[in-house]
Design an enzyme around this catalytic site. Sequence first.
Site, short mmCIF file in Angstrom:
data_model
loop_
_atom_site.label_atom_id
_atom_site.label_comp_id
_atom_site.label_asym_id
_atom_site.label_seq_id
_atom_site.Cartn_x
_atom_site.Cartn_y
_atom_site.Cartn_z
CD GLU A 50 -2.85 -3.91 2.04
OE1 GLU A 50 -2.48 -2.51 2.68
OE2 GLU A 50 -3.96 -4.25 1.75
CE LYS A 134 -7.45 -4.46 2.96
NZ LYS A 134 -6.80 -3.76 2.11
CB CYS A 175 -4.52 -2.63 5.22
SG CYS A 175 -4.08 -0.71 5.01
O1 LIG Z 1 -7.88 2.42 6.26
C1 LIG Z 1 -7.46 3.30 5.55
O2 LIG Z 1 -7.38 4.52 5.98
C2 LIG Z 1 -6.18 2.66 4.49
C3 LIG Z 1 -6.52 1.31 4.39
C4 LIG Z 1 -5.78 0.75 3.35
O3 LIG Z 1 -4.93 1.39 2.54
C5 LIG Z 1 -5.86 -0.51 2.93
O4 LIG Z 1 -6.73 -1.11 3.15
O5 LIG Z 1 -4.97 -1.20 1.99
#
Ligand SMILES: O=C(O)CCC(=O)C(=O)O
Length: 298
Positions: A50, A134, A175
Amino acid sequence: MSVFKPFTLALIQLGSIGAEKTANLQHAREMILKAAAGYTKKPDVIVLPECFNSPYGHVHFPVYAENIGFTPGKPYDVAQSPSASVKMLSAAAKEVGAWLIGGSIPERDAATDRIYNTCTVYNPNGDLVATHRKVHLFDIDIPGKIKFKESETLTGGTTMNFFDTEFARIGLGICYDIRFPELAMISARKGCHVLVYPGAFNLTTGPLHWELLQRARAVDNQVYVSMCSPARDLSAGYHAWGHSMVVDPMGQVVGEAGEGEEIIYTDIEPGRMETARAGIPVTRQRRFDVYRDVSLPN
Ligand SMILES: O=C(O)CCC(=O)C(=O)O
């Protein structure tokens, strides 16, 4: 049912992501070439993490955002792309002759001026074949530990996305999307064999949930699940957890990186999915007379 054949997945746990976008792109390119050359056979799919072209943080997204201009199902001419990142990724995929899941970059939609956290995917000819914006934005507040609000500058995507290769159907998430079982469940019901999430967990939620969530999504759906993180850099504003990972359809971790820059290779074996589904036949034991199938339209 789409085909599912053995293939090799390479995850690039990319390091040295700094303020200079050109340097980030150059380094990512070098690592794609390295990933293609560094295994007993050329990997079929290469994955970046990401936000690989900019520092991670909502203040950075507007500064690094690029217009991509991709519409699913419509022809896309990479040579005319306004995005330097898309051009680099396309050229690298073509040069190495492998599928490339290009992590994610901040994308500015030219029509609305909204910014998305977007994954782009290339076939071995360098064609841009799929994108995923996303869907679930990372807005959390764990007092004394971590506060993050992507929605300060980002808009969430509104579609679920997968793509077909000659060896598997691959579902996409980014993510925080992995925390939402519906997305994985629906992708699996639509025939995805492997779910890939470029990600960047942190030092609070990483040790708690990074592995747990991947194993949960894998065992729920009896599919392969993988997340690809940036390397940990304690001099950066955001400290990524690392531990890029592949989990098999039984929920076993079959590939895992450490914390630093690293490339890990995993041979994806369709037999593991067949064994999991034959031995524990939950995919055939669902009770849609008791609850509804969320993969069907309302
Ligand atoms: O869900 C999480 O704990 C981290 C998510 C995250 O870092 C993101 O979505 O970029």
